[in-house]
Design a protein around this motif. Structure first.
Motif, PDB file in Angstrom:
ATOM      1  N   ALA B  83       0.829  -1.210   0.000  1.00  0.00           N
ATOM      2  CA  ALA B  83       0.000   0.000   0.000  1.00  0.00           C
ATOM      3  C   ALA B  83       0.861   1.256   0.000  1.00  0.00           C
ATOM      4  O   ALA B  83       0.355   2.352  -0.179  1.00  0.00           O
ATOM      5  CB  ALA B  83      -0.917   0.002   1.221  1.00  0.00           C
ATOM      6  N   GLU B  84       2.166   1.085   0.209  1.00  0.00           N
ATOM      7  CA  GLU B  84       3.041   2.258   0.285  1.00  0.00           C
ATOM      8  C   GLU B  84       3.771   2.463  -1.032  1.00  0.00           C
ATOM      9  O   GLU B  84       4.501   1.587  -1.472  1.00  0.00           O
ATOM     10  CB  GLU B  84       4.049   2.084   1.417  1.00  0.00           C
ATOM     11  CG  GLU B  84       3.366   2.087   2.769  1.00  0.00           C
ATOM     12  CD  GLU B  84       4.337   1.887   3.902  1.00  0.00           C
ATOM     13  OE1 GLU B  84       5.386   2.542   3.911  1.00  0.00           O
ATOM     14  OE2 GLU B  84       4.041   1.050   4.766  1.00  0.00           O
ATOM     15  N   SER B  85       3.544   3.616  -1.645  1.00  0.00           N
ATOM     16  CA  SER B  85       4.187   3.847  -2.933  1.00  0.00           C
ATOM     17  C   SER B  85       4.657   5.290  -3.055  1.00  0.00           C
ATOM     18  O   SER B  85       4.565   5.891  -4.108  1.00  0.00           O
ATOM     19  CB  SER B  85       3.230   3.489  -4.065  1.00  0.00           C
ATOM     20  OG  SER B  85       2.058   4.268  -3.947  1.00  0.00           O
ATOM     21  N   ASP B  86       5.158   5.848  -1.938  1.00  0.00           N
ATOM     22  CA  ASP B  86       5.690   7.211  -2.021  1.00  0.00           C
ATOM     23  C   ASP B  86       7.018   7.204  -2.771  1.00  0.00           C
ATOM     24  O   ASP B  86       7.632   6.155  -2.955  1.00  0.00           O
ATOM     25  CB  ASP B  86       5.845   7.799  -0.608  1.00  0.00           C
ATOM     26  CG  ASP B  86       6.654   6.905   0.290  1.00  0.00           C
ATOM     27  OD1 ASP B  86       7.881   7.118   0.395  1.00  0.00           O
ATOM     28  OD2 ASP B  86       6.068   5.975   0.882  1.00  0.00           O
ATOM     29  N   GLY B  87       7.445   8.391  -3.204  1.00  0.00           N
ATOM     30  CA  GLY B  87       8.644   8.523  -4.019  1.00  0.00           C
ATOM     31  C   GLY B  87       9.866   7.859  -3.407  1.00  0.00           C
ATOM     32  O   GLY B  87      10.645   7.209  -4.102  1.00  0.00           O
ATOM     33  N   GLU B  88      10.009   7.993  -2.080  1.00  0.00           N
ATOM     34  CA  GLU B  88      11.193   7.432  -1.427  1.00  0.00           C
ATOM     35  C   GLU B  88      11.201   5.899  -1.524  1.00  0.00           C
ATOM     36  O   GLU B  88      12.215   5.297  -1.854  1.00  0.00           O
ATOM     37  CB  GLU B  88      11.215   7.888   0.033  1.00  0.00           C
ATOM     38  CG  GLU B  88      12.571   7.736   0.673  1.00  0.00           C
ATOM     39  CD  GLU B  88      12.522   7.902   2.189  1.00  0.00           C
ATOM     40  OE1 GLU B  88      11.640   8.662   2.677  1.00  0.00           O
ATOM     41  OE2 GLU B  88      13.340   7.274   2.867  1.00  0.00           O
ATOM     42  N   ARG B  89      10.049   5.282  -1.226  1.00  0.00           N
ATOM     43  CA  ARG B  89       9.941   3.811  -1.317  1.00  0.00           C
ATOM     44  C   ARG B  89      10.229   3.346  -2.737  1.00  0.00           C
ATOM     45  O   ARG B  89      10.936   2.368  -2.958  1.00  0.00           O
ATOM     46  CB  ARG B  89       8.526   3.336  -0.966  1.00  0.00           C
ATOM     47  CG  ARG B  89       8.095   3.688   0.409  1.00  0.00           C
ATOM     48  CD  ARG B  89       8.553   2.625   1.347  1.00  0.00           C
ATOM     49  NE  ARG B  89       8.718   3.238   2.644  1.00  0.00           N
ATOM     50  CZ  ARG B  89       8.623   2.591   3.786  1.00  0.00           C
ATOM     51  NH1 ARG B  89       8.389   1.306   3.789  1.00  0.00           N
ATOM     52  NH2 ARG B  89       8.791   3.212   4.915  1.00  0.00           N
ATOM     53  N   LEU B  90       9.625   4.040  -3.704  1.00  0.00           N
ATOM     54  CA  LEU B  90       9.814   3.661  -5.107  1.00  0.00           C
ATOM     55  C   LEU B  90      11.299   3.676  -5.466  1.00  0.00           C
ATOM     56  O   LEU B  90      11.789   2.769  -6.133  1.00  0.00           O
ATOM     57  CB  LEU B  90       9.058   4.620  -6.023  1.00  0.00           C
ATOM     58  CG  LEU B  90       7.551   4.415  -6.136  1.00  0.00           C
ATOM     59  CD1 LEU B  90       6.918   5.539  -6.944  1.00  0.00           C
ATOM     60  CD2 LEU B  90       7.251   3.079  -6.808  1.00  0.00           C
ATOM     61  N   ASP B  94      13.307   0.399  -6.582  1.00  0.00           N
ATOM     62  CA  ASP B  94      13.791   0.404  -7.963  1.00  0.00           C
ATOM     63  C   ASP B  94      15.276   0.035  -8.027  1.00  0.00           C
ATOM     64  O   ASP B  94      15.708  -0.693  -8.916  1.00  0.00           O
ATOM     65  CB  ASP B  94      13.552   1.777  -8.593  1.00  0.00           C
ATOM     66  CG  ASP B  94      13.862   1.773 -10.080  1.00  0.00           C
ATOM     67  OD1 ASP B  94      13.205   0.994 -10.801  1.00  0.00           O
ATOM     68  OD2 ASP B  94      14.757   2.519 -10.515  1.00  0.00           O
ATOM     69  N   VAL B  98      13.028  -4.759  -9.275  1.00  0.00           N
ATOM     70  CA  VAL B  98      11.829  -5.595  -9.150  1.00  0.00           C
ATOM     71  C   VAL B  98      11.148  -5.692 -10.517  1.00  0.00           C
ATOM     72  O   VAL B  98      11.313  -4.826 -11.367  1.00  0.00           O
ATOM     73  CB  VAL B  98      10.821  -5.043  -8.114  1.00  0.00           C
ATOM     74  CG1 VAL B  98      11.334  -5.213  -6.707  1.00  0.00           C
ATOM     75  CG2 VAL B  98      10.462  -3.588  -8.388  1.00  0.00           C
ATOM     76  N   TYR B 101       5.602  -3.306  -9.643  1.00  0.00           N
ATOM     77  CA  TYR B 101       5.220  -2.683  -8.369  1.00  0.00           C
ATOM     78  C   TYR B 101       3.707  -2.547  -8.396  1.00  0.00           C
ATOM     79  O   TYR B 101       3.163  -1.752  -9.162  1.00  0.00           O
ATOM     80  CB  TYR B 101       5.878  -1.305  -8.279  1.00  0.00           C
ATOM     81  CG  TYR B 101       6.012  -0.740  -6.884  1.00  0.00           C
ATOM     82  CD1 TYR B 101       7.261  -0.548  -6.316  1.00  0.00           C
ATOM     83  CD2 TYR B 101       4.895  -0.378  -6.132  1.00  0.00           C
ATOM     84  CE1 TYR B 101       7.408  -0.011  -5.042  1.00  0.00           C
ATOM     85  CE2 TYR B 101       5.034   0.152  -4.854  1.00  0.00           C
ATOM     86  CZ  TYR B 101       6.292   0.339  -4.322  1.00  0.00           C
ATOM     87  OH  TYR B 101       6.432   0.873  -3.059  1.00  0.00           O
ATOM     88  N   ILE B 102       3.022  -3.375  -7.636  1.00  0.00           N
ATOM     89  CA  ILE B 102       1.563  -3.285  -7.586  1.00  0.00           C
ATOM     90  C   ILE B 102       1.192  -2.558  -6.300  1.00  0.00           C
ATOM     91  O   ILE B 102       1.557  -2.989  -5.206  1.00  0.00           O
ATOM     92  CB  ILE B 102       0.892  -4.678  -7.612  1.00  0.00           C
ATOM     93  CG1 ILE B 102       1.246  -5.407  -8.925  1.00  0.00           C
ATOM     94  CG2 ILE B 102      -0.623  -4.544  -7.466  1.00  0.00           C
ATOM     95  CD1 ILE B 102       0.662  -6.812  -9.018  1.00  0.00           C
ATOM     96  N   ALA B 103       0.482  -1.424  -6.451  1.00  0.00           N
ATOM     97  CA  ALA B 103       0.068  -0.669  -5.275  1.00  0.00           C
ATOM     98  C   ALA B 103      -1.293  -1.174  -4.817  1.00  0.00           C
ATOM     99  O   ALA B 103      -2.234  -1.219  -5.602  1.00  0.00           O
ATOM    100  CB  ALA B 103       0.025   0.816  -5.597  1.00  0.00           C
ATOM    101  N   LYS B 104      -1.387  -1.587  -3.542  1.00  0.00           N
ATOM    102  CA  LYS B 104      -2.685  -1.927  -2.974  1.00  0.00           C
ATOM    103  C   LYS B 104      -3.483  -0.625  -2.859  1.00  0.00           C
ATOM    104  O   LYS B 104      -2.872   0.402  -2.569  1.00  0.00           O
ATOM    105  CB  LYS B 104      -2.533  -2.536  -1.576  1.00  0.00           C
ATOM    106  CG  LYS B 104      -1.793  -3.861  -1.532  1.00  0.00           C
ATOM    107  CD  LYS B 104      -1.581  -4.251  -0.062  1.00  0.00           C
ATOM    108  CE  LYS B 104      -0.741  -5.518   0.080  1.00  0.00           C
ATOM    109  NZ  LYS B 104      -0.356  -5.781   1.480  1.00  0.00           N
TER     110      LYS B 104
END
Ligand SMILES: [Mg+2]
Lengths: 235, 126
Positions: B83-90, B94, B98, B101-104
């Protein structure tokens, strides 16, 4: 294009909602005292504008002349506007979670549902933004909630699955919400959810905290989401 | 037969992954956290891993790092399901490479679509 935007495109993710950039602009202190400028930021979103006016208007006077956005901004102050925009991000996350995971469209509901016997999911977030998010599902709706998330084949075991489904739906909502806060510059982390059954739910909040209560409904069933947040200092 | 591993602390997500692949000739393995996921991955050598980020014991970012530095697992396709897809996580994910990236929130069909690009999925014969 920023690095984040390039990655959103690479992985074909949904674009960052416009309220994230609104939030990040509002967090700049230079807007703190200028109602006209704040109103300008809110105005181009009709949903946000309508909620602002609704919250700023005394419930007893809702049938009077509608308030101007600038007047509503002045009455509430920037701190409450920040929470309003965050609440909007949270509502969006709830709507998306229910529509994708359960296949239902939620509508606003004018109720707080405190008196119900209900499952109360709670997640804490901490960092540059601090507070709690609650997702409340009436106990009577629990089996409906589970079979919509997992399928009719789980009708017989639905009862025992409710806490996990409430917890994960809240996880999804808060994960989206937290990502929005991070992208707006409010870096924070989430804690694991807790789910309990409560009768006569009272939101725990202190004098200085701000809160948003959101009631929603589909198929005549009520759902509730609450946000309690410590005021954020604009810099 | 394709081996699919789901690593998620939510029973609901593990169940959705399981039923998404129910119609296909494959084995779905599941783990509740990254540490358990790594152990199963090392033993079972899955063809694809669906990985959550926020989990107790070992989170998904640490798990992904360990998968990429493990001689036997470094090449296994990993799909983030979080569920977490903020810029930092991405950015972090990356760099660790991977497949997707599937966002819940997500739908089971998305998982099948993604998996079918990296593993041979055959429908079960009736
Ligand atoms: Mg999780």
């Amino acid at each position: 294009m920023t690095e984040a935007n390039a990655l959103i495109e690479k992985y074909k993710l949904a674009p960052v909602p416009p309220n994230v950039s609104r939030l990040s602009v509002l967090l700049q202190g230079r807007f703190a005292s200028n109602a006209v400028e704040i109103a300008q930021i809110i105005k181009d979103d009709p949903i946000l504008s309508a909620r602002l006016i609704r919250i700023a208007t005394n419930p007893k006077r809702r049938d009077e002349e509608p308030m101007e956005i600038e007047a509503a901004v002045m009455r509430l102050g920037v701190g409450s506007i920040l929470v309003l925009v965050m609440g909007e991000l949270l509502i969006n996350a709830v709507l998306r979670a229910f529509s994708t995971m359960l296949g239902v469209a939620l509508e606003p509901l004018d109720s707080e549902g405190r008196e119900l016997k209900q499952f109360v999911g709670k997640i804490q977030f901490a960092g540059k933004a601090n507070g709690h998010v609650f997702l409340r599902i009436p106990v009577s709706v629990g089996p409906w909630f589970v079979t919509h998330a997992l399928g009719q084949e789980y009708a017989a075991t639905a009862e025992e699955l409710v806490p996990d489904v409430v917890g994960e739906m809240l996880n999804i909502v808060c994960g989206n919400f937290k990502s929005n806060l991070c992208d707006a510059g409010l870096t924070c982390k989430l804690f694991p959810p807790t789910v309990q059954v409560s009768e006569g739910f009272e939101l725990e909040w202190s004098e200085e905290e701000k809160k948003q209560r959101i009631g929603m409904t589909t198929e005549g069933l009520p759902f509730f989401c609450d946000l309690v947040i410590t005021p954020i200092a604009t810099t | 037969m394709a081996k699919i591993l789901t690593v998620d602390d939510s029973k609901m997500v593990r169940m959705i992954v399981g039923s998404a692949f129910g119609a296909y000739d494959c084995q779905v393995l599941s783990a509740e956290n990254g540490a358990e996921g790594l152990e199963i991955a090392r033993r079972e050598k899955p063809d694809i891993i669906f990985l959550d980020i926020t989990m107790p014991v070992m989170d998904g970012l640490e798990t992904l790092g360990k998968i990429r530095s493990d001689g036997d697992l470094s090449k296994v396709p990993v799909v983030m399901l979080t569920a977490e897809s903020d810029g930092e996580r991405l950015g972090i994910v990356d760099k660790l490479s991977v497949s997707c990236y599937i966002a819940k929130p997500f739908k089971g069909e998305q998982l099948v679509e993604v998996a079918s690009k990296v593993v041979a999925l055959n429908r079960k014969s009736a």
